[in-house]
Scaffold this motif. Structure first.
Motif, mmCIF file in Angstrom:
data_model
loop_
_atom_site.group_PDB
_atom_site.id
_atom_site.type_symbol
_atom_site.label_atom_id
_atom_site.label_comp_id
_atom_site.label_asym_id
_atom_site.label_seq_id
_atom_site.Cartn_x
_atom_site.Cartn_y
_atom_site.Cartn_z
ATOM 1 N N SER A 134 18.341 54.990 1.663
ATOM 2 C CA SER A 134 18.874 55.644 0.501
ATOM 3 C C SER A 134 18.024 55.243 -0.690
ATOM 4 C CB SER A 134 20.336 55.274 0.275
ATOM 5 O OG SER A 134 20.462 53.924 -0.165
ATOM 6 N N TRP A 135 18.229 55.892 -1.818
ATOM 7 C CA TRP A 135 17.361 55.751 -2.977
ATOM 8 C C TRP A 135 17.257 54.294 -3.447
ATOM 9 C CZ3 TRP A 135 13.359 57.115 -5.363
ATOM 10 C CH2 TRP A 135 13.147 56.860 -6.727
ATOM 11 N N SER A 136 18.383 53.672 -3.777
ATOM 12 C CA SER A 136 18.372 52.287 -4.239
ATOM 13 C C SER A 136 19.803 51.776 -4.316
ATOM 14 C CB SER A 136 17.702 52.188 -5.628
ATOM 15 O OG SER A 136 17.337 50.853 -5.928
ATOM 16 N N GLY A 137 19.945 50.453 -4.455
ATOM 17 C CA GLY A 137 21.264 49.862 -4.666
ATOM 18 C C GLY A 137 21.964 49.382 -3.426
ATOM 19 N N ASN A 138 21.281 49.338 -2.279
ATOM 20 C CA ASN A 138 21.925 48.832 -1.075
ATOM 21 C C ASN A 138 22.221 47.341 -1.229
ATOM 22 O OD1 ASN A 138 21.935 50.990 1.195
ATOM 23 N ND2 ASN A 138 19.903 51.194 0.282
ATOM 24 N N GLY A 139 23.309 46.909 -0.602
ATOM 25 C CA GLY A 139 23.699 45.506 -0.636
ATOM 26 C C GLY A 139 24.237 45.082 0.706
ATOM 27 N N GLY A 140 24.842 43.909 0.761
ATOM 28 C CA GLY A 140 25.488 43.444 1.979
ATOM 29 C C GLY A 140 24.529 43.206 3.128
ATOM 30 N N GLY A 141 23.275 42.867 2.834
ATOM 31 C CA GLY A 141 22.318 42.585 3.900
ATOM 32 C C GLY A 141 21.436 43.743 4.298
ATOM 33 N N VAL A 142 21.622 44.904 3.664
ATOM 34 C CA VAL A 142 20.791 46.061 4.036
ATOM 35 C C VAL A 142 19.911 46.511 2.859
ATOM 36 C CG1 VAL A 142 22.392 46.831 5.809
ATOM 37 C CG2 VAL A 142 22.633 47.711 3.475
ATOM 38 N N GLU A 143 19.584 45.563 2.022
ATOM 39 C CA GLU A 143 18.751 45.890 0.864
ATOM 40 C C GLU A 143 17.410 46.487 1.261
ATOM 41 O OE1 GLU A 143 21.735 42.847 -0.357
ATOM 42 O OE2 GLU A 143 20.381 43.091 1.361
ATOM 43 N N TYR A 144 16.945 46.167 2.456
ATOM 44 C CA TYR A 144 15.648 46.681 2.913
ATOM 45 C C TYR A 144 15.645 48.196 3.071
ATOM 46 C CZ TYR A 144 17.957 46.959 7.448
ATOM 47 O OH TYR A 144 18.834 47.261 8.461
ATOM 48 N N LEU A 145 16.820 48.842 3.049
ATOM 49 C CA LEU A 145 16.874 50.301 3.125
ATOM 50 C C LEU A 145 16.629 50.974 1.776
ATOM 51 C CD1 LEU A 145 19.795 50.902 5.643
ATOM 52 C CD2 LEU A 145 17.386 51.434 5.963
ATOM 53 N N ASP A 146 16.515 50.184 0.703
ATOM 54 C CA ASP A 146 16.177 50.766 -0.594
ATOM 55 C C ASP A 146 14.793 51.411 -0.538
ATOM 56 O OD1 ASP A 146 18.518 49.814 -1.630
ATOM 57 O OD2 ASP A 146 17.591 48.423 -3.060
ATOM 58 N N MET A 147 14.689 52.608 -1.113
ATOM 59 C CA MET A 147 13.395 53.271 -1.240
ATOM 60 C C MET A 147 12.695 52.891 -2.542
ATOM 61 S SD MET A 147 14.626 56.983 0.066
ATOM 62 C CE MET A 147 15.405 57.187 1.663
ATOM 63 N N ALA A 148 13.500 52.558 -3.553
ATOM 64 C CA ALA A 148 12.964 52.127 -4.844
ATOM 65 C C ALA A 148 13.623 50.800 -5.216
ATOM 66 C CB ALA A 148 13.237 53.174 -5.919
ATOM 67 N N THR A 149 12.844 49.856 -5.655
ATOM 68 C CA THR A 149 13.376 48.564 -6.061
ATOM 69 C C THR A 149 14.006 48.681 -7.441
ATOM 70 O OG1 THR A 149 11.664 47.405 -4.804
ATOM 71 C CG2 THR A 149 12.799 46.157 -6.523
ATOM 72 N N GLY A 150 15.293 48.319 -7.530
ATOM 73 C CA GLY A 150 15.974 48.361 -8.816
ATOM 74 C C GLY A 150 16.014 49.728 -9.450
ATOM 75 N N PHE A 151 16.069 50.791 -8.652
ATOM 76 C CA PHE A 151 16.122 52.169 -9.131
ATOM 77 C C PHE A 151 14.861 52.581 -9.897
ATOM 78 C CE2 PHE A 151 20.509 50.997 -8.421
ATOM 79 C CZ PHE A 151 21.045 52.112 -7.804
ATOM 80 N N ASN A 152 13.785 51.830 -9.740
ATOM 81 C CA ASN A 152 12.552 52.110 -10.467
ATOM 82 C C ASN A 152 11.617 52.933 -9.579
ATOM 83 O OD1 ASN A 152 10.121 52.115 -11.850
ATOM 84 N ND2 ASN A 152 10.200 49.932 -12.367
ATOM 85 N N PRO A 153 11.342 54.180 -9.934
ATOM 86 C CA PRO A 153 10.480 55.040 -9.106
ATOM 87 C C PRO A 153 9.037 54.562 -9.050
ATOM 88 C CG PRO A 153 10.906 56.099 -11.198
ATOM 89 C CD PRO A 153 11.794 54.881 -11.158
ATOM 90 N N ASN A 154 8.659 53.656 -9.959
ATOM 91 C CA ASN A 154 7.308 53.105 -9.955
ATOM 92 C C ASN A 154 7.190 51.876 -9.057
ATOM 93 O OD1 ASN A 154 6.298 54.991 -11.900
ATOM 94 N ND2 ASN A 154 7.420 53.848 -13.465
ATOM 95 N N GLN A 155 8.303 51.505 -8.412
ATOM 96 C CA GLN A 155 8.310 50.366 -7.502
ATOM 97 C C GLN A 155 8.889 50.787 -6.150
ATOM 98 O OE1 GLN A 155 10.016 46.767 -9.123
ATOM 99 N NE2 GLN A 155 9.058 47.073 -11.111
#
Length: 463
Positions: free
Chosen positions: A281-302
């Protein structure tokens, strides 16, 4: 999400599955419509979803995400909403604002109610009937938006218990929405935490489709650890294509705790066969699945490695997405970057991180094939043949090999297999004929052996 079948077991079970029965779909010209297993926008132009999921209900302040997702090439965003049964309700005003953000950024809005996740196994989850009531409660925000909005009734309804009720509950929820006056295209998720390892959705999709008075329902499969081989992916999606029933991959990731999903095949097969996909998903995953974030901290440049893969990789969003024709002549605003939130609740999913698989460089031109023995026992074995396209996509292929030790095939799947003595020819079936450039598909068989089981050389010919 849990994997209860081995790859080999799933492949063998699919051979025995019944063929769908369904009625002829009809168009609904006011908005999106379904015909012959394809989705069309209000202009009658075929539309293939290419986008991501965005956890709006947990991060309502991240409104710039819509512009950022669009700027990276997406044509669709699946938006997480809540009914109020488990998480705070997204009310009519908020739903209207979400739709306006989608429209301003020329994105098709797939709106989903997340509170149904894992019903029957997760005691906090709610029913599809309650989800249908939620959509009717916000109907004033939805009506008139049929050109831009698809209603995904409930996310991953049913876990791994009680899922036998999926068919009736889904059909009844569809009929409840129609009786309440909602004419949008409806999307429905499979049970078993969305992965349908029991094939409940697959084998009853025709019944559910016919329960919709408008014949305007799309099916959504979530592909995580259950779909860790090309054969499982192509067989599942291919059966919907062969049956003329609309299917999209509503969620998928590059990794999962119950197996490593084959995201390369998910994306290449979807592209070759006109099937939509929406990554999690785009960003904001928690509970151990943070690696599924596509953007770090909702930042499209990261963008993370997963974000780079799905947006910019082979068969990715940027290379394959086509904007819905209903947005012709409008201009989206420029994207902005928002700071990451300090505190927000997180969605609950079950994947665990690991290193994503590497990609083998494609062969040049034509196709190649490889032969692998998956399992072997006294007197018998299971083998898999992988067909890989070269620098151009395939629209049909055949393979050929000769056994040297008297091996005899007794059962096969995902291929049309013939033989002349020891020489066998395996050809594509309708649902795996098209293979994207550099992508692969597989088929398998069960055979007998006695004493020696040498691996034969396999040739591949594009047709």
């Amino acid at each position: 999400m849990k994997k209860l079948l081995s790859a080999a077991g799933a492949a063998l079970l699919t051979v025995l599955a019944a063929v769908f029965a369904f009625g002829q779909p009809a168009h609904a010209a006011a908005g999106f419509s379904v015909s012959n297993g394809r989705l069309y926008d209000a202009n009658g132009t075929e539309f293939v979803m290419r986008g991501v999921n965005h956890a709006h209900t947990w991060y309502p302040q991240q409104t710039s995400s819509f512009a950022n997702i669009k700027a990276l090439g997406a044509n669709t965003v699946r938006v997480v909403l809540a009914t109020g049964d488990r998480w705070a309700k997204n009310d009519t005003a908020d739903v209207a604002n979400v739709i306006s953000l989608c429209k301003a950024n020329k994105l098709v809005c797939v709106l989903e109610a997340h509170d149904t996740t894992g019903y029957g196994e997760d005691g906090a989850a709610t029913t599809l009937d309650r989800a249908a009531s939620y959509w009717l409660s916000v109907a004033s925000a939805l009506q008139g938006q049929e050109k831009y909005v698809i209603i995904n009734i409930g996310n991953e309804p049913f876990g791994n218990q009680g899922y036998g009720a999926w068919t009736n509950d889904t059909a009844n929820a569809i009929k409840k929405l129609r009786a309440g006056g909602l004419t949008h295209t409806i999307m429905v998720d499979g049970p078993n935490w969305g992965q349908d390892w029991s094939f409940t959705m697959r084998d009853n999709a025709g019944t559910v489709f016919n329960a919709d008075p408008q014949k305007n329902t799309v099916f959504s499969i979530h592909m995580y650890g259950v779909f860790d081989t090309a054969a499982e992916i192509t067989d599942y999606l291919g059966r919907f294509r062969s049956a003329g029933l609309p299917i999209v991959v509503g969620e998928f990731g590059f990794n999962h705790s119950d197996g490593n999903p084959d995201e390369d095949t998910i994306m290449s097969y979807s592209q070759a066969n006109g099937i939509g996909y929406l990554g999690w998903s785009w960003s904001g995953n928690g509970g151990g699945v943070e690696y599924l974030d596509m953007a770090t901290g909702f930042n499209p440049n990261q963008l993370t490695s997963w974000g780079q893969r799905i947006f910019n990789g082979a068969n990715g969003i940027k290379a394959t997405a086509k904007e819905a024709s209903v947005y012709a002549g409008t201009t989206p605003p420029s994207p902005t970057t928002s700071p990451s939130p300090s505190t927000s609740p997180s969605p609950t999913t079950s994947p665990s991180p690991s290193t994503p698989p590497t990609t083998t460089p494609p062969p040049s031109g034509g196709c190649t094939a490889s032969y692998t023995i998956i399992n072997s026992w006294q007197g018998g074995f299971q083998a898999e043949i992988k067909v890989t396209a070269g620098s151009a996509a395939l629209n049909g292929w055949s393979t050929r090999w000769t056994f040297a030790n008297g091996q005899t095939v007794s059962q096969s799947w995902s291929t049309t297999l013939t033989n002349s003595g020891a020489t066998y020819t395996g050809r594509n079936v309708d649902y795996n004929a098209r293979v994207g450039a550099g992508a692969s598909t597989t088929f398998g068989f069960i055979a007998s052996w006695n004493g020696t089981n040498a691996i034969p050389a396999v040739t591949c010919t594009a047709s």
